[in-house]
Design an enzyme around this catalytic site. Structure first.
Site, PDB file in Angstrom:
ATOM      1  N   ARG A 184       8.613 -10.537  -2.656  1.00  0.00           N
ATOM      2  CA  ARG A 184       8.248 -10.952  -4.005  1.00  0.00           C
ATOM      3  C   ARG A 184       9.411 -11.557  -4.787  1.00  0.00           C
ATOM      4  O   ARG A 184       9.174 -12.235  -5.794  1.00  0.00           O
ATOM      5  CB  ARG A 184       7.636  -9.782  -4.766  1.00  0.00           C
ATOM      6  CG  ARG A 184       6.427  -9.159  -4.086  1.00  0.00           C
ATOM      7  CD  ARG A 184       5.340 -10.180  -3.754  1.00  0.00           C
ATOM      8  NE  ARG A 184       4.208  -9.553  -3.061  1.00  0.00           N
ATOM      9  CZ  ARG A 184       3.141 -10.226  -2.661  1.00  0.00           C
ATOM     10  NH1 ARG A 184       3.032 -11.544  -2.828  1.00  0.00           N
ATOM     11  NH2 ARG A 184       2.167  -9.605  -2.028  1.00  0.00           N
ATOM     12  N   ASP A 237       9.292   4.457  -2.327  1.00  0.00           N
ATOM     13  CA  ASP A 237      10.603   4.784  -1.745  1.00  0.00           C
ATOM     14  C   ASP A 237      11.408   3.504  -1.549  1.00  0.00           C
ATOM     15  O   ASP A 237      10.867   2.395  -1.572  1.00  0.00           O
ATOM     16  CB  ASP A 237      10.443   5.587  -0.455  1.00  0.00           C
ATOM     17  CG  ASP A 237       9.842   4.790   0.672  1.00  0.00           C
ATOM     18  OD1 ASP A 237      10.438   3.768   1.080  1.00  0.00           O
ATOM     19  OD2 ASP A 237       8.771   5.176   1.165  1.00  0.00           O
ATOM     20  N   LEU A 238      12.696   3.669  -1.366  1.00  0.00           N
ATOM     21  CA  LEU A 238      13.596   2.510  -1.361  1.00  0.00           C
ATOM     22  C   LEU A 238      13.321   1.560  -0.196  1.00  0.00           C
ATOM     23  O   LEU A 238      13.425   0.335  -0.349  1.00  0.00           O
ATOM     24  CB  LEU A 238      15.060   2.989  -1.324  1.00  0.00           C
ATOM     25  CG  LEU A 238      16.135   1.914  -1.403  1.00  0.00           C
ATOM     26  CD1 LEU A 238      16.009   1.069  -2.654  1.00  0.00           C
ATOM     27  CD2 LEU A 238      17.529   2.557  -1.343  1.00  0.00           C
ATOM     28  N   GLU A 251      -2.905   3.657 -12.739  1.00  0.00           N
ATOM     29  CA  GLU A 251      -3.141   2.533 -13.637  1.00  0.00           C
ATOM     30  C   GLU A 251      -3.916   2.987 -14.866  1.00  0.00           C
ATOM     31  O   GLU A 251      -4.775   3.871 -14.795  1.00  0.00           O
ATOM     32  CB  GLU A 251      -3.916   1.422 -12.910  1.00  0.00           C
ATOM     33  CG  GLU A 251      -4.048   0.171 -13.778  1.00  0.00           C
ATOM     34  CD  GLU A 251      -4.649  -1.030 -13.047  1.00  0.00           C
ATOM     35  OE1 GLU A 251      -4.886  -0.939 -11.839  1.00  0.00           O
ATOM     36  OE2 GLU A 251      -4.876  -2.054 -13.715  1.00  0.00           O
ATOM     37  N   ARG A 294       0.792  -1.232   0.000  1.00  0.00           N
ATOM     38  CA  ARG A 294       0.000   0.000   0.000  1.00  0.00           C
ATOM     39  C   ARG A 294       0.819   1.273   0.000  1.00  0.00           C
ATOM     40  O   ARG A 294       0.357   2.320  -0.411  1.00  0.00           O
ATOM     41  CB  ARG A 294      -0.918   0.014   1.229  1.00  0.00           C
ATOM     42  CG  ARG A 294      -2.071  -0.923   1.123  1.00  0.00           C
ATOM     43  CD  ARG A 294      -2.629  -1.214   2.500  1.00  0.00           C
ATOM     44  NE  ARG A 294      -1.690  -1.999   3.288  1.00  0.00           N
ATOM     45  CZ  ARG A 294      -1.913  -2.446   4.516  1.00  0.00           C
ATOM     46  NH1 ARG A 294      -3.047  -2.166   5.115  1.00  0.00           N
ATOM     47  NH2 ARG A 294      -1.006  -3.159   5.148  1.00  0.00           N
TER      48      ARG A 294
END
Lengths: 301, 301, 301, 301
Positions: free
Chosen positions: B223, B212-213, B120, B114
């Protein structure tokens, strides 16, 4: 959206078992708990839990020791003040947890509201039910001619029939093939995480969705709006009715200062002032684009 | 995933036009900018923009006036310390913006992260392209027998062929019917927001995704993990390569302290200590469940 | 807020070193980079980095391959449409990183905006500088008599002098004692994480603050508002000027549809319609509370 | 932290009034409701409301219609599995609302946890109480010599006495002057929003803080940790006791897989494997920095 007898029995068991609590209880919401309110052809919304009520909003705003209430009238005035002046944090002190069954294409819009907690039924882990949204004939509309993301008139006759026929047939075939692919009868059986990709976006999914009242109001303002897609608006409308029973003062303020309110640009305010002084203001002397002028006229007429 | 000549021309135009900036420039990332890295059969990931580099992480951690760097070696030590001790805010000071093309069922997993910004491609507003994910034969697996949300062996022979045939045929038919329903040839034409519900979850969508990183590392840890579904893992793997070029020190620390790291429960640590003292520890005297013991053995072997 | 020669040298070094990049460059923002814009007596705001520009907002909204721009005019129209219709995600595609020096009581308000990334100078780890906010005489006001959270007239004569005297003396004494307590001269020296508790809320702190443009606009709308406390408003005003140079079209839309806009409740809209038809509407027949009526009159006059 | 008789009466009134609800009730948490648990010299934590229990975590994970429980034992196994495998969303389905009184310098650390809802007592609007944190003598420590952000030995004798004397005297003087500045006796009276800047960081503030269980666990892991500053750790410890009574299975899993767990880097895991094979591993042949080796030794000893 008929629940199975087992599901109904589980709901009845939960509703048949009140327990004492010292927490704030909102009687208007207790009556909704666990009940499945039907939405669309197979969907529903049901309240699983809630935290807080109108008084809890005031209690938090005052950072008080007790109920923080002098009177219901005082509370309502405070709530209206907080809403009018965009003090959002006291509304965040109420929380709602829902169980929702909804078509996947609706879920994809819904999930864009990021400030919420979600547990979705996993089609990697489990097999989805054979339930698809097929719109009622009065909700099968043509593409709007003026709005690229909207609907026009209801489709008629043969065209409408053909659309409904396609939606039903493709759903059925895709699901048959989904079942055939995962079946272990005489074959290895495709992994569920792969097989699900054959299912169209009108299949139903389910989730638990938990959100605070401030973010819920934001969701409702966008999704109960006349420009929202019908299929998500009916969920928002249903939730509106629940919230009105739960926190009536906050919901009233939301209706007056959000849902029924209008944001006027600096140009619109300027035009208004001129009109109220008796000046004739037209699109030409308004400093607005054609589109803005049309939106302005809709408001003041 | 062949880009159209127009798309490739747009990318070439952007890549052919360097401009001076006073901002931090990460040479390792400049080479990736705008290029479409193919993923799956029609998907891609491409870097649209980035903010910061390894030195920017240190500069923020030190709240410094200048580059905040004494030496590259110092910076790497600080970055490793920050990662090891879960100081997440300096990593949030780098930002990445990607353009991703991906199947809808992958997008549905992805969006669960989130803390990111997303735009999109809208199927309410526009017509989707006829592009569907059809897995390569070596990625068509059976349901795992040990893991409810995983894959087992690759499907063979007739079963594999049948699965691929179904996926292709259903995709094609659903898309044909989608096109037929929205067509305005001799009919009103169904609204796009309705027609899209006929499309299966292997159709491709696109989005701009900015993160952000710190949150990107969280995404990658979950993932790019061996337990993630293959179809999202290949996207994560591709992004890993880009990040390694962008912030090599931070990426190295991420590999050592997150991707390649292991979290040991208090029971596991206790067992380890006993084993290192020479004691023989077995599942029976370990105070772990069968499942935990198995996970423990995998780590130490 | 004089920077030390070392700090100025670090800034000059960064500004003296342009490098080529393929990314979007916003010339209006390049000129601000690293420069410290003074705010209050010792504070500042300086831009450390930025991502995106007006065109990048449109590019994301269109999920396009290239720059996504047909013309600057088209882009501006799209941006105004997005702002007017509360499409927030394209604005999230721009990002700003600031270095801010500000009094602690301002920092405590600022941090309530949660959707941002922050690295604050740590007073556990480091020693704070002897720098305190002492308001200019024209900003030393009495408590407002009509607004519980606002200021009234500027204090005069002896009372104003006494206030300034107290603020200076207490700051100085508290800092002297802070230094004395942490000193290791002839004593162990109190831990910094404890000693900091002796410092008053007008001491300056510093942080790196990174935020997307949508959330920045939300911050600016609340903090550049006439009702915000003066000491945070001057920071917001300074940032407004930077943003106007960075994304002029988005900033213009923000001014027209947010800062200069007015939200009218359903009651207000109803009254307006009656007034425009020529009816005389008064507080008595308006269905508004006294307070709302007063707010309404302020808008339309 | 003696509550006033009025405050205690308000709490007693709330505790004396159980009401029936159909929601999930957690008996272990009911006993804490509204009670003020003292922390530090004037602070407290008290539970204002809660949502969910151990069973609710499982119910959400299963997206079930009823209680979702087959047995308490099953539920505990599922909860431990979810915690071990970083499935965070089911834990987000529980929510806790606290009323906390705490020194401002603690509040400044606390607020850095952004994923929570907060309403703080406003010193713009109201006058703060004369209550300051003065550490007990056994918590007045020297600066650590090995850790830049930590404490060393307890201060002794004269130095300790002097520190306490300073903290008390400066707090008292700053508050006296705060009162004098805002007084309307014979003067206009300084605005509260300005006067507050004279108050040191050991003054107490209060807030309502609402957070979901996943984010609360994250807070507790960092703040109940041995490296957290003592003054925030005592709040975290107090909350831990409440959570253990509220959701015992989740809290147990949290202790085993988070609080008591250890994350081993890929280098540490490699060393471990070598050691378990009987190899002698030293700092020199470990591929770790001196600091990492020290941390590794602490774990395995």
């Amino acid at each position: 959206m008929p629940l199975s007898p087992e599901q109904q029995a589980e709901i009845d068991a939960l509703r048949g078992n009140p327990q004492p609590t010292l927490r704030t209880v909102a009687p208007g919401m207790e009556k909704h708990l666990y009940q499945a309110r039907p939405v669309l052809d197979h969907g529903f919304v049901r309240v699983i839990d809630y935290m807080g009520d109108d008084a809890a909003i005031c209690q938090a705003a005052r950072v008080s020791y007790g109920k923080g209430t002098k009177s219901v009238q005082n509370d309502e005035g405070l709530i209206r003040y907080l809403m009018r002046h965009w003090h959002s944090t006291p509304f965040e002190m109420c929380e709602l947890k829902l169980h929702v069954k909804l078509p996947v294409f609706v879920a994809r819009q819904w999930i864009r509201h990021r400030t919420a907690n979600v547990n979705e039924y996993s089609a990697r882990y489990s097999i989805l039910d054979r339930e698809f949204y097929i719109p009622a004939p009065e909700h099968v509309n043509a593409q709007s001619e003026v709005n690229n993301q909207g609907r026009g008139d209801v489709l008629q006759g043969e065209e409408a029939a053909r659309v409904l026929e396609i939606l039903k047939a493709d759903s059925a075939r895709c699901y048959d093939n989904y079942e055939a692919m995962i079946s272990a009868d005489g074959q290895a059986g495709l992994a569920r995480e792969l097989a699900r990709m054959n299912l169209p976006a009108n299949i139903y999914t389910q989730w638990y969705w938990k959100v605070d009242l401030h973010n819920l109001f934001h969701f409702l303002r966008l999704r109960a709006d006349a420009h929202a897609q019908y299929e998500i608006r009916v969920y928002a409308d249903t939730i509106c009715e629940m919230v009105a029973d739960w926190v009536p003062a906050a919901y009233g303020a939301f209706e007056d200062y959000r849902m029924g309110a209008v944001t006027m640009s600096s140009q619109m305010v300027e035009c208004l002032r001129r009109m109220l002084k008796g000046e004739t203001v037209t699109k030409e002397n308004s400093d607005m684009s054609a589109r803005e002028w049309r939106e302005f006229e809709e408001v003041i007429k």
